[in-house]
Design a protein around this motif. Sequence first.
Motif, mmCIF file in Angstrom:
data_model
loop_
_atom_site.group_PDB
_atom_site.id
_atom_site.type_symbol
_atom_site.label_atom_id
_atom_site.label_comp_id
_atom_site.label_asym_id
_atom_site.label_seq_id
_atom_site.Cartn_x
_atom_site.Cartn_y
_atom_site.Cartn_z
ATOM 1 N N GLY A 1 -6.926 -6.406 5.582
ATOM 2 C CA GLY A 1 -7.280 -5.309 4.695
ATOM 3 C C GLY A 1 -6.498 -5.392 3.399
ATOM 4 N N LEU A 2 -7.173 -5.121 2.295
ATOM 5 C CA LEU A 2 -6.489 -4.994 1.004
ATOM 6 C C LEU A 2 -6.934 -3.663 0.438
ATOM 7 C CD1 LEU A 2 -6.581 -8.388 -0.949
ATOM 8 C CD2 LEU A 2 -4.592 -7.153 -0.066
ATOM 9 N N HIS A 3 -6.145 -2.631 0.692
ATOM 10 C CA HIS A 3 -6.532 -1.285 0.286
ATOM 11 C C HIS A 3 -5.925 -0.945 -1.069
ATOM 12 C CE1 HIS A 3 -6.479 3.327 1.135
ATOM 13 N NE2 HIS A 3 -7.505 2.974 0.414
ATOM 14 N N PHE A 4 -6.767 -1.080 -2.108
ATOM 15 C CA PHE A 4 -6.368 -0.673 -3.460
ATOM 16 C C PHE A 4 -6.612 0.830 -3.593
ATOM 17 C CE2 PHE A 4 -5.779 -4.623 -5.965
ATOM 18 C CZ PHE A 4 -6.221 -5.564 -5.043
ATOM 19 N N PHE A 5 -5.919 1.462 -4.499
ATOM 20 C CA PHE A 5 -6.099 2.898 -4.727
ATOM 21 C C PHE A 5 -6.808 3.115 -6.061
ATOM 22 C CE2 PHE A 5 -3.710 4.868 -1.226
ATOM 23 C CZ PHE A 5 -3.228 3.711 -0.644
ATOM 24 N N ASN A 6 -7.513 4.207 -6.156
ATOM 25 C CA ASN A 6 -8.341 4.512 -7.321
ATOM 26 C C ASN A 6 -7.527 5.266 -8.369
ATOM 27 O OD1 ASN A 6 -10.672 4.721 -8.853
ATOM 28 N ND2 ASN A 6 -11.363 6.577 -7.835
ATOM 29 N N PRO A 7 -7.567 4.889 -9.645
ATOM 30 C CA PRO A 7 -8.207 3.711 -10.239
ATOM 31 C C PRO A 7 -7.371 2.439 -10.045
ATOM 32 C CG PRO A 7 -7.196 5.065 -11.958
ATOM 33 C CD PRO A 7 -6.942 5.766 -10.650
ATOM 34 N N ALA A 8 -8.059 1.391 -9.591
ATOM 35 C CA ALA A 8 -7.368 0.157 -9.212
ATOM 36 C C ALA A 8 -6.593 -0.475 -10.366
ATOM 37 C CB ALA A 8 -8.371 -0.838 -8.628
ATOM 38 N N VAL A 9 -7.075 -0.281 -11.593
ATOM 39 C CA VAL A 9 -6.388 -0.876 -12.746
ATOM 40 C C VAL A 9 -4.999 -0.275 -12.903
ATOM 41 C CG1 VAL A 9 -6.448 -1.144 -15.261
ATOM 42 C CG2 VAL A 9 -8.539 -1.356 -13.930
ATOM 43 N N LYS A 10 -4.893 1.015 -12.657
ATOM 44 C CA LYS A 10 -3.639 1.730 -12.907
ATOM 45 C C LYS A 10 -2.740 1.842 -11.688
ATOM 46 C CE LYS A 10 -4.517 5.083 -16.566
ATOM 47 N NZ LYS A 10 -5.000 6.450 -16.684
ATOM 48 N N MET A 11 -3.336 2.117 -10.512
ATOM 49 C CA MET A 11 -2.505 2.438 -9.352
ATOM 50 C C MET A 11 -1.825 1.169 -8.822
ATOM 51 S SD MET A 11 -2.620 5.721 -8.653
ATOM 52 C CE MET A 11 -2.517 6.126 -6.910
ATOM 53 N N PRO A 12 -0.487 1.168 -8.774
ATOM 54 C CA PRO A 12 0.225 -0.065 -8.425
ATOM 55 C C PRO A 12 0.182 -0.426 -6.936
ATOM 56 C CG PRO A 12 1.788 1.719 -8.833
ATOM 57 C CD PRO A 12 0.419 2.256 -9.144
ATOM 58 N N LEU A 13 -0.080 0.569 -6.065
ATOM 59 C CA LEU A 13 0.059 0.323 -4.631
ATOM 60 C C LEU A 13 -1.136 -0.419 -4.036
ATOM 61 C CD1 LEU A 13 1.907 0.983 -2.149
ATOM 62 C CD2 LEU A 13 0.316 2.849 -1.671
ATOM 63 N N VAL A 14 -0.853 -1.398 -3.184
ATOM 64 C CA VAL A 14 -1.897 -2.038 -2.381
ATOM 65 C C VAL A 14 -1.395 -2.106 -0.936
ATOM 66 C CG1 VAL A 14 -3.327 -4.083 -2.021
ATOM 67 C CG2 VAL A 14 -2.661 -3.447 -4.346
ATOM 68 N N GLU A 15 -2.133 -1.499 -0.002
ATOM 69 C CA GLU A 15 -1.794 -1.629 1.413
ATOM 70 C C GLU A 15 -2.407 -2.932 1.915
ATOM 71 O OE1 GLU A 15 -1.465 2.984 3.038
ATOM 72 O OE2 GLU A 15 -3.441 2.081 2.992
#
Lengths: 241, 287
Positions: free
Chosen positions: B141-155
């Motif tokens: 899983g690569l869970h990006f957070f919205n908005p992906a451009v700005k949000m630094p976290l990826v699970e």
Amino acid sequence: MSRRVILAGNGALYPEIANYLKLQGWMVYSVEESWQEREKIHAVLEIESGFNDDKRQLLIEVEKILPPDIPIFTSVLHRTATEIASWVRVPERIIGFSPLLLSEMEILEVSSPLQVRDQQKWAKFTTIWSEIGKQVEIVGDEPGLVFPRTLALLVNEATFALSERIANARDIDLAMKLGTNFPEGPLSWADQVGIDYIYAILTGLYREYGEDRYRPAPLLRKMIYAGYLGKEVGRGFYDYD
Amino acid sequence: MTNDTFHRLAIIGAGTMGLGIAEFLASVGYNVAIYESSSKAWKNNWSRLKHRLSKQVERGKLTTKEMKELCQRIHLVSSLSDLREMDLIIEAVVENIEVKKELFSQLSQIVSDTTILASNTSSLSITEIAAAAANPERVLGLHFFNPAVKMPLVEVIRGEVTELKWMEEVTQWIKEIGKEPVQVADSPGFLVNRVARPFHIESYRLISEGLADKAQVDRILRAAGFKMGPFELQDLIGIDINLAASVSVYRGFFAEPRFRPHYRQQRMMESGALGRKTGKGHFTYES
């Protein structure tokens, strides 16, 4: 006006609260010191958590010293103001409050015991806080009020996730700060507040509600046994040098 | 920017998340192939992205040249078979387990032995998705957070059979492209959605027990350092989205009482008060 208050009880929060009140120009006495000043005291702040009988004994002691119209602010992290009021002779002067982040927060949460009939008269007790810039929010009387209860539940869930090895402590904290904009990761926040305070809130809620959702994560209990109470003692979820 | 391991990248699904991730990858210099089965969805979302970028150009945050280059780095492909040579494919299609399983099954037949298949799901089991693929040990899983451009976290989520080696390589790569990866075991709600649950659900309990009102809860928690209180935050997220997340975590843990949603979340949704997007949620908003 420089208020004279008794700060009663033990706990890691004592020095922080005493310092803060002194900085606001208030005069802070311990229970032992207060005999000579008893006619001049404006209020009592009692911050004992209430795990054992010490809190009750302390309040009975304080009541002997003071005239009956002096308000007693008592920590309701673990017990309700209603239960605490049931121990004393004058329940109408009991005000539940949260000592967590007292120096940092602009808001002070308070709760009123069920025994109080004249709410207006009771609410007047809280006005001394506006003299030092605190906004008082009167909320319902359950352990942990609003913020401490919310924080304790976030810490509890993070602790369950940690014990289940869903992620490591550093990643849990990082994820909550970056993923949801929390001001602090829940585990490092718990270390700052003190694991014993978080545990007191959860066990208080669990006792009052009897609901599984407030059951403390077993790891929290183990940390209490081991004395890993957080930053104050050098070890909690993290090690501090 | 290049990386030996993951150089040829593809996204499947050009919705908010898919295109957001593509935009991010293009912004750090990668060429990104993108597959979208609906040409209408592609047209709408692509023109919305371009519109948003041109606003940034107007505000001087981006030059016309940068915008042009960024857009040129995102290529639409017409068939899944065009993704044969990819190093990493990130799936961001609709949150429906059957759709995802079918897609992973198909993809795993097409791609090479070394391709990593990742899902951007926020609520489904990575293990279940992976089981549909021919090589489940290369699915994560690569869970990006919205908005992906700005949000630094990826699970970065490890399914039951995901190989540790791929977890480490992907985690390292996420760091190199400027995001903050956290490794998470495949479990309901992963990390953020799960640990944040009490913030939302307990707030409903506080108000329904009459312990505080909504504005009061928000004021107190803001004073304690939270950027937003739970009620204003739910209005921003969407009452429906937040309820769906609550229900999904609750079901995932087989009705663990800590995660039990509150009926008032449901009533809010039924009344159509979904938050800012409908002008009314916990609070009302002028359009």
